[in-house]
Design an enzyme around this catalytic site. Sequence first.
Site, PDB file in Angstrom:
ATOM      1  N   ARG A  69      -4.224  10.592   4.634  1.00  0.00           N
ATOM      2  CA  ARG A  69      -3.328  11.415   4.802  1.00  0.00           C
ATOM      3  C   ARG A  69      -2.690  11.529   3.761  1.00  0.00           C
ATOM      4  NH1 ARG A  69      -1.911  14.684   8.970  1.00  0.00           N
ATOM      5  NH2 ARG A  69       0.134  14.075   8.455  1.00  0.00           N
ATOM      6  N   LEU A 116       8.763   7.282  16.571  1.00  0.00           N
ATOM      7  CA  LEU A 116       8.617   8.157  15.598  1.00  0.00           C
ATOM      8  C   LEU A 116       6.512   9.182  15.931  1.00  0.00           C
ATOM      9  CD1 LEU A 116       9.271   6.267  12.505  1.00  0.00           C
ATOM     10  CD2 LEU A 116      10.641   7.994  13.566  1.00  0.00           C
ATOM     11  N   ASP A 134       5.584   0.889  11.911  1.00  0.00           N
ATOM     12  CA  ASP A 134       4.467   0.458  11.104  1.00  0.00           C
ATOM     13  C   ASP A 134       4.204  -1.277  12.058  1.00  0.00           C
ATOM     14  OD1 ASP A 134       3.318   2.726   9.984  1.00  0.00           O
ATOM     15  OD2 ASP A 134       3.384   1.601   7.920  1.00  0.00           O
ATOM     16  N   LYS A 156       0.869  -0.988  -0.488  1.00  0.00           N
ATOM     17  CA  LYS A 156       0.218   0.231  -0.201  1.00  0.00           C
ATOM     18  C   LYS A 156       0.921   1.075   0.099  1.00  0.00           C
ATOM     19  CE  LYS A 156      -1.520   1.746   3.823  1.00  0.00           C
ATOM     20  NZ  LYS A 156      -1.264   3.063   4.076  1.00  0.00           N
ATOM     21  N   ASN A 157       2.033   1.404   0.967  1.00  0.00           N
ATOM     22  CA  ASN A 157       2.453   2.874   1.197  1.00  0.00           C
ATOM     23  C   ASN A 157       3.514   2.715  -0.805  1.00  0.00           C
ATOM     24  OD1 ASN A 157       1.098   2.841   3.216  1.00  0.00           O
ATOM     25  ND2 ASN A 157       3.094   2.234   5.232  1.00  0.00           N
ATOM     26  N   ARG A 209      -8.340  -0.698   5.456  1.00  0.00           N
ATOM     27  CA  ARG A 209      -7.814   0.244   4.844  1.00  0.00           C
ATOM     28  C   ARG A 209      -6.738  -0.221   4.221  1.00  0.00           C
ATOM     29  NH1 ARG A 209      -5.885   5.152   8.184  1.00  0.00           N
ATOM     30  NH2 ARG A 209      -4.304   5.184   6.634  1.00  0.00           N
ATOM     31  N   CYS A 220      -4.035  13.110  13.518  1.00  0.00           N
ATOM     32  CA  CYS A 220      -4.818  11.492  13.351  1.00  0.00           C
ATOM     33  C   CYS A 220      -4.312  10.758  14.453  1.00  0.00           C
ATOM     34  CB  CYS A 220      -3.703  10.720  12.253  1.00  0.00           C
ATOM     35  SG  CYS A 220      -3.067   9.696  12.301  1.00  0.00           S
ATOM     36  N   ARG A 231       1.031  14.973  13.426  1.00  0.00           N
ATOM     37  CA  ARG A 231       1.863  14.101  11.481  1.00  0.00           C
ATOM     38  C   ARG A 231       1.779  15.686  11.223  1.00  0.00           C
ATOM     39  NH1 ARG A 231      -0.119   8.644   9.808  1.00  0.00           N
ATOM     40  NH2 ARG A 231       1.295   8.766   9.034  1.00  0.00           N
ATOM     41  N   PRO A 232       2.616  16.345  11.367  1.00  0.00           N
ATOM     42  CA  PRO A 232       2.108  17.758  10.493  1.00  0.00           C
ATOM     43  C   PRO A 232       3.103  17.794   8.897  1.00  0.00           C
ATOM     44  CG  PRO A 232       4.615  17.776  12.383  1.00  0.00           C
ATOM     45  CD  PRO A 232       3.461  16.668  12.557  1.00  0.00           C
ATOM     46  N   ILE A 233       2.853  18.941   7.699  1.00  0.00           N
ATOM     47  CA  ILE A 233       3.709  18.188   6.448  1.00  0.00           C
ATOM     48  C   ILE A 233       4.707  19.470   6.268  1.00  0.00           C
ATOM     49  CG2 ILE A 233       1.912  17.207   5.767  1.00  0.00           C
ATOM     50  CD1 ILE A 233       0.435  19.899   4.272  1.00  0.00           C
ATOM     51  N   ASP A 234       4.945  20.426   7.391  1.00  0.00           N
ATOM     52  CA  ASP A 234       5.964  21.236   7.621  1.00  0.00           C
ATOM     53  C   ASP A 234       7.169  21.410   6.437  1.00  0.00           C
ATOM     54  OD1 ASP A 234       6.371  19.919   9.964  1.00  0.00           O
ATOM     55  OD2 ASP A 234       7.798  21.085  10.460  1.00  0.00           O
TER      56      ASP A 234
HETATM   57  C1  UD1 Z   1       4.927   7.463   5.624  1.00  0.00           C
HETATM   58  C2  UD1 Z   1       4.445   5.465   6.143  1.00  0.00           C
HETATM   59  C3  UD1 Z   1       3.274   5.452   7.646  1.00  0.00           C
HETATM   60  C4  UD1 Z   1       4.663   5.574   8.498  1.00  0.00           C
HETATM   61  C5  UD1 Z   1       5.876   6.651   8.887  1.00  0.00           C
HETATM   62  C6  UD1 Z   1       6.993   6.242   9.067  1.00  0.00           C
HETATM   63  C7  UD1 Z   1       3.223   6.073   4.072  1.00  0.00           C
HETATM   64  C8  UD1 Z   1       1.719   6.246   3.554  1.00  0.00           C
HETATM   65  N1  UD1 Z   1       2.559   6.208   5.434  1.00  0.00           N
HETATM   66  O1  UD1 Z   1       4.131   8.130   6.561  1.00  0.00           O
HETATM   67  O2  UD1 Z   1       2.692   3.811   7.434  1.00  0.00           O
HETATM   68  O3  UD1 Z   1       4.201   4.807  10.031  1.00  0.00           O
HETATM   69  O4  UD1 Z   1       5.939   6.785   7.207  1.00  0.00           O
HETATM   70  O5  UD1 Z   1       7.305   5.474   8.566  1.00  0.00           O
HETATM   71  O6  UD1 Z   1       3.840   5.498   3.013  1.00  0.00           O
HETATM   72  N2  UD1 Z   1       6.689  15.102   9.989  1.00  0.00           N
HETATM   73  C9  UD1 Z   1       6.595  16.846  10.290  1.00  0.00           C
HETATM   74  N3  UD1 Z   1       6.628  17.120   9.538  1.00  0.00           N
HETATM   75  C10 UD1 Z   1       6.297  16.797   8.147  1.00  0.00           C
HETATM   76  C11 UD1 Z   1       6.481  15.272   7.788  1.00  0.00           C
HETATM   77  C12 UD1 Z   1       7.106  14.599   9.081  1.00  0.00           C
HETATM   78  O7  UD1 Z   1       7.059  16.732  11.569  1.00  0.00           O
HETATM   79  O8  UD1 Z   1       6.422  17.836   7.452  1.00  0.00           O
HETATM   80  C13 UD1 Z   1       6.916  14.251  11.903  1.00  0.00           C
HETATM   81  C14 UD1 Z   1       6.349  13.385  11.457  1.00  0.00           C
HETATM   82  O9  UD1 Z   1       5.371  13.586  12.190  1.00  0.00           O
HETATM   83  C15 UD1 Z   1       6.507  11.924  12.123  1.00  0.00           C
HETATM   84  C16 UD1 Z   1       8.055  11.719  11.207  1.00  0.00           C
HETATM   85  O10 UD1 Z   1       8.488  13.474  10.993  1.00  0.00           O
HETATM   86  O11 UD1 Z   1       7.067  11.896  13.635  1.00  0.00           O
HETATM   87  C17 UD1 Z   1       8.259  11.204  10.444  1.00  0.00           C
HETATM   88  O12 UD1 Z   1       6.336  11.262   9.625  1.00  0.00           O
HETATM   89  P1  UD1 Z   1       6.950  10.718   7.959  1.00  0.00           P
HETATM   90  O13 UD1 Z   1       8.070   9.714   7.798  1.00  0.00           O
HETATM   91  O14 UD1 Z   1       6.459  11.762   7.178  1.00  0.00           O
HETATM   92  O15 UD1 Z   1       5.782   9.916   8.140  1.00  0.00           O
HETATM   93  P2  UD1 Z   1       4.300   9.667   6.595  1.00  0.00           P
HETATM   94  O16 UD1 Z   1       5.315   9.964   5.483  1.00  0.00           O
HETATM   95  O17 UD1 Z   1       3.607  10.597   7.044  1.00  0.00           O
END
Ligand code: UD1
Length: 420
Positions: free
Chosen positions: A92, A329, A307, A22-23, A399, A116, A121-124
């Site tokens: 997301r 994480l 995961d 899926k990922n 999902r 979530c 889980r920010p996207i900054d």
């Molecule tokens: C992806 C996986 C998810 C897995 C995660 C970590 C997919 C669809 N999902 O999620 O199943 O649990 O990797 O292996 O592939 N963070 C920030 N700012 C950002 C982005 C991330 O602070 O802009 C933080 C997140 O809150 C988290 C950490 O960085 O604490 C890692 O997140 P990230 O690797 O981005 O996870 P996803 O891509 O959302």
Amino acid sequence: MDYLEIIGGGKLSGNVKISGAKNSALPVIAATILSDKPLTLTNLPNVVDIRTLLKLLTMLGGKVEHNDTVAVVDNGTINSTKAVYEIVSQMRASILVLGPLLARFKVCEVSLPGGCAIGQRPIDMHLKALESMGAIIEIKGGYVRAEAPNGLHGAKIVFDKITVGGTENVLMAAALANGTTTIVNAAREPEIVQLCDMLSSAGVVITGTGTGEITIEGTNGVPLTFPETKIIPDRIEAGTYLCAGAISHSTITLDEVDANHLKAVIDKLEVMGCSFDIEPNSITIHGPEKLKPVHIITTEYPGFPTDMQAQFMAIAAIADGESIIEERLFENRFMHVSELNRLGSDIWLKGSLAAVHGVEKLYGADVMATDLRASSALVLGALVAEGTTNVRRIYHLDRGYDNLEGKLSKLGANITRKKG
Ligand code: UD1
């Protein structure tokens, strides 16, 4: 609402076919936006998240023919670049369309994913990286509005923290940017490697695939032409079935799986007393009669995956001794603990640490799934709990797990999907 009724206690045996990841499928589907020609994706998992992202493509004006594991996607007809809240709030990972939409159409709007169950889980980091590639970003009315009137340009991106989704968004944006992009502190997950390989197969020059520093030469706005792309095996689904073999003291074989992606998981299962026969495309696990305790710290690939944390907590629940699990994480990824404790486990939590005191037996109960992987931990516990467990809110499972009850039934589990 559907729930799973599981009568625990029996052993499992036989073979299970692992589905596509899926990922990996999600960023691959997002990457199709970089092309204006039809392309075929195979080995897609038959799960809700995939249908959700394909639906988003059709809402953008793309054409999608989807049949369980195969999709033919044609994004030559996209006529909207707005990813609406209705879809993003369901999943997301829809944020993965931000990079490719911006790179190809120079403007887009994507609903801001909310919080979530497992953390904020920010996207900054996604946004900051795209800004350094020339994007002008505004957040208004719950949407990220991004534009790059002259197209994106290459940049050196240094991630403060490793981010899988952030690395994927930048890879896709960089593929059509003007010039060279370097990602420092890039994620190294197999899903990242598949995305790099897919972009390379369309002629994008990428170096450093699978390392912490990736360099991408952009096409300066020229859309890509992809060959047929086959999704890699799902290492988290595979890990979950390995845990099913371990917790039920059984021997089962996983087919169409890549053991190289599962080294950290297999290593911890060996510590717990499991043994393995590993072939190029299959893994057989022999679960011991009594599992040993384990210490786990979740971290980025190739470390132990977050995961798989919930599933290991389920098997540690019946190990002979005390296991320690540290979640590094996500700040809130222990929602399954109180539900596992309803099955009779003895788990103590403090901050990001869980101490799991193994018990002799679990007992069936009504439990509630809180997120995707937490749900599978409850199913694992239920497989060995004495009596009947009803796992509710299984839309979380749907999902991301392809035909979980069908695959477990085939292995001999007593599991039935019911309504009520
Ligand atoms: C992806 C996986 C998810 C897995 C995660 C970590 C997919 C669809 N999902 O999620 O199943 O649990 O990797 O292996 O592939 N963070 C920030 N700012 C950002 C982005 C991330 O602070 O802009 C933080 C997140 O809150 C988290 C950490 O960085 O604490 C890692 O997140 P990230 O690797 O981005 O996870 P996803 O891509 O959302």
